[in-house]
Enzyme design. Structure first.
Site: not given
Length: 492
Positions: A140, A170, A243
């Site tokens: 992402h 992911d 992230s």
């Protein structure tokens, strides 16, 4: 005011459009052709000597030597892309009495502008997994990127190529044109225990190489829409920009990739989730070798086995994954699995909960043969299945939930041909009225009763016959819309 809880993908996403600030929405970076890399002499995941074990200090361990040793393996990722805006303000909503206003005339000039592309910018983290420039991050973070820039701790910056992404786990792999880079040391997430210390390094809100620490809160957490990943839950402070950054253990080994937070505000509130590094490693190898990732598929929907459901199916202890639905023509259907079966093991590995199964199957390859230990018709048996290939909209082994209550109390009638066609079923009973036990269990008028304790029903007489020999608990297989679920009902 009611708070809405949501799982936030934690790549910071600042979109710049006409001086405004908005959340950045991005799309797939795609799967480029395989890149030929020579790793015969250089392992994909280099494992330099482990950092010296830390001596516990008052209040917790000292992580400074880990940060000095492996902090340079963490990178900052800047992503640029584009997003499509709407065609301007909707002036039709302006009240007639205000349409002579100069402000209305000013904004009216923008109304007829068509959709247009505006630049967006986002940021995240990553870490180096091979000295020749392979970087691991979240899918992402780079989703829909037009350009990706990787910045090292010594401020060197490189344009990165996205080798591939896998939205289901992911995970994304990047390649930069650099050599002799420091690399993380890969750890073993299975050795983690709740209460163990862990630390994260990343770029929350753009603050490069920020270090935060906490403990493992739980393991093998299943999150909505991420059923293939058994997340590591921690209380490490993780925020937008973290992230894709690594989660380290006290030996300085990377055991996870920080991916999501559970929050009411969009910022850290004590619940963060990391992808186990062994899952990431398996996905990364497929990306590097093939440019894409394949996942195995059984083609079933499953739910947790509660004590009530275990009693209904004659299983002594609540364990395994209860099959609620089998897709036509799927690997599960060909193997002989049916609704009401309970999968207890895969290739001898126990399935303790329904959340275990999607990850076990999803990380296998299409065409792979598996041996399923199954509880069926009050006895244990073994079935052989050849996995299919996962694609969007298909079921790998979707985990559902259950409702519980007391008793039965249904008013039902057989489905007519039109209703069978609409519901895509061959038999079943339409629930017309619900009271007492069934109502408390969550059954609703309009539901379709397909089976009781794994036995298909198409008449009221069959229901009565099954209930005569039933125990204190029965499991109703209910279809609501196109979803199916077993509902345990206590008959008292």
């Amino acid at each position: 005011m009611k708070n809405t809880r949501f799982l936030a993908a934690i790549a910071a996403s600042a979109a710049i459009a006409l001086g405004g600030l908005a959340l950045w929405q991005v799309s797939y970076a795609g799967n480029p052709p395989p890149v030929k890399l020579d790793h015969k002499s250089l392992p994909l995941f280099n494992n330099p000597p482990a950092a010296v074990g830390q001596t516990a200090a008052v209040g917790g361990p000292n992580f400074s030597s880990i940060v000095k040793r492996f902090g340079p393996t963490v990178v900052h990722i800047n992503v640029r892309g584009e997003t499509t805006t709407t065609g301007g303000p909707d002036m039709s909503q302006v009240p007639p009495q205000l349409r002579n206003s100069p402000f209305f005339q000013f904004f009216q000039q923008f109304q007829n502008q068509g959709p247009r592309e505006v630049p967006t910018e986002g940021l995240g983290s990553g870490f180096i997994i091979s000295s020749d420039g392979l970087v691991l991050t979240n899918a992402h973070v780079v989703k829909g990127a037009k350009s990706v820039t990787v910045t090292l701790t010594d401020q060197r910056s490189y344009k990165a190529k996205v080798l591939g992404t896998d939205a289901k786990t992911d995970i994304a792999v990047l390649k930069i044109a650099a050599t002799g880079l420091p690399t993380v040391r890969i750890g073993d997430p299975s050795k983690l225990e709740p209460g163990d210390w862990v630390l994260a390094i990343g770029s929350p809100y753009g603050f490069y190489n920020t270090v935060t620490a906490g403990i493992v809160s739980a393991k093998s957490r299943a999150l909505p829409d991420d059923s293939m990943v058994p997340f590591i839950q921690t209380d490490v402070a993780v925020n937008p920009g973290n992230s894709g950054g690594p989660l380290f253990d006290t030996q300085g080994e990377a055991v996870g990739i920080n991916s999501q937070i559970f929050t009411q505000t969009g910022a850290f509130e004590g619940l963060s989730f990391a992808i186990p590094i062994n899952v990431a490693e398996a996905v990364a190898r497929q990306i590097i070798e093939h440019g894409q990732v394949q996942h195995g598929k059984l083609g079933i929907a499953v739910q947790t086995v509660t004590q009530q459901l275990a009693n209904s199916f004659g299983l002594q202890n609540p364990r395994g994954a209860l099959v609620a639905q089998v897709s036509d023509g799927s690997a599960a259907a060909k193997a002989g699995l049916k609704a009401g079966d309970i999968i207890l093991s895969v290739n001898g590995q126990p399935v303790n909960d329904s959340t275990d199964l999607p990850m076990m199957i999803g990380m296998m390859q299409p065409g792979q043969k598996v041996k399923l230990g199954v509880w069926s018709n009050h006895r244990q048996t073994t079935l052989d299945a050849t996995l299919g290939s996962f694609s969007e909209g298909s079921l790998v082994a979707d985990a559902g939930s259950t409702a519980s209550g007391h008793g039965l109390g249904l008013q039902v009638r057989p489905l007519n041909p039109a209703e069978q066609s609409q519901a895509q079923v061959h038999s079943g009973l339409l629930v017309q009225g619900v009271s007492g036990p069934a109502e408390q269990a969550g059954v609703q008028p309009g539901d379709i009763l397909l089976a009781i304790d794994g036995k298909a029903v198409s008449s009221v007489a069959q229901v009565r016959s099954i209930l005569k020999s039933a125990g204190n608990t029965v499991a109703l297989l209910i279809q609501r819309g196109h979803a199916r679920i077993f509902v345990p009902v206590d008959l008292g």
